[in-house]
Design a protein around this motif. Structure first.
Motif, PDB file in Angstrom:
ATOM      1  N   UNK A  56       0.844  -1.188   0.000  1.00  6.41           N
ATOM      2  CA  UNK A  56       0.000   0.000   0.000  1.00  6.41           C
ATOM      3  C   UNK A  56       0.875   1.232   0.000  1.00  6.41           C
ATOM      4  N   UNK A  57       1.114   1.849  -1.155  1.00 10.31           N
ATOM      5  CA  UNK A  57       1.972   3.037  -1.174  1.00 10.31           C
ATOM      6  C   UNK A  57       1.273   4.220  -0.520  1.00 10.31           C
ATOM      7  N   UNK A  58       2.006   4.925   0.334  1.00 15.02           N
ATOM      8  CA  UNK A  58       1.453   6.101   1.009  1.00 15.02           C
ATOM      9  C   UNK A  58       1.994   7.399   0.443  1.00 15.02           C
ATOM     10  N   UNK A  59       3.069   7.364  -0.303  1.00  9.67           N
ATOM     11  CA  UNK A  59       3.675   8.574  -0.848  1.00  9.67           C
ATOM     12  C   UNK A  59       2.814   9.078  -2.012  1.00  9.67           C
ATOM     13  N   UNK A  60       2.413  10.313  -1.949  1.00  7.01           N
ATOM     14  CA  UNK A  60       1.626  10.917  -3.017  1.00  7.01           C
ATOM     15  C   UNK A  60       0.182  10.467  -3.045  1.00  7.01           C
ATOM     16  N   UNK A  61      -0.283   9.826  -1.985  1.00  9.60           N
ATOM     17  CA  UNK A  61      -1.649   9.324  -1.945  1.00  9.60           C
ATOM     18  C   UNK A  61      -2.496  10.256  -1.080  1.00  9.60           C
ATOM     19  N   UNK A  62      -2.764  11.435  -1.591  1.00 13.45           N
ATOM     20  CA  UNK A  62      -3.508  12.442  -0.809  1.00 13.45           C
ATOM     21  C   UNK A  62      -4.979  12.360  -1.088  1.00 13.45           C
TER      22      UNK A  62
END
Length: 72
Positions: free
Chosen positions: A66-72
């Motif tokens: 689950x990528x959290x970077x750039x997931x706004x």
């Protein structure tokens, strides 16, 4: 407007937002994964769990779940 904050001691903060002063965006994110064996998730006052052989073999081939970077 700037905030003047005195001495602060935070012992534990789980699943919440700690904010001092003004903020434009508050967007907390978290991701977790857990593997547990037989009888590991039992809760209650009196539990009897009889497991002769229990093993949790996990093969996780994902590099990023689950990528959290750039997931706004």
């Amino acid at each position: 407007m700037p905030a003047i904050v005195g001495p602060v001691q935070v012992i534990n903060l789980g699943g919440g937002v700690l904010q001092f002063g003004d903020s434009l965006f508050i967007s907390p994110k978290s991701a977790s994964k857990s593997m547990s064996g037989s009888g590991a998730g039992n809760t209650g006052g009196f539990i009897i769990t009889n497991n002769l052989i229990s093993a949790s073999n996990t093969l996780d081939t994902n590099l990023v779940d689950q990528p959290l970077v750039g997931n706004n």
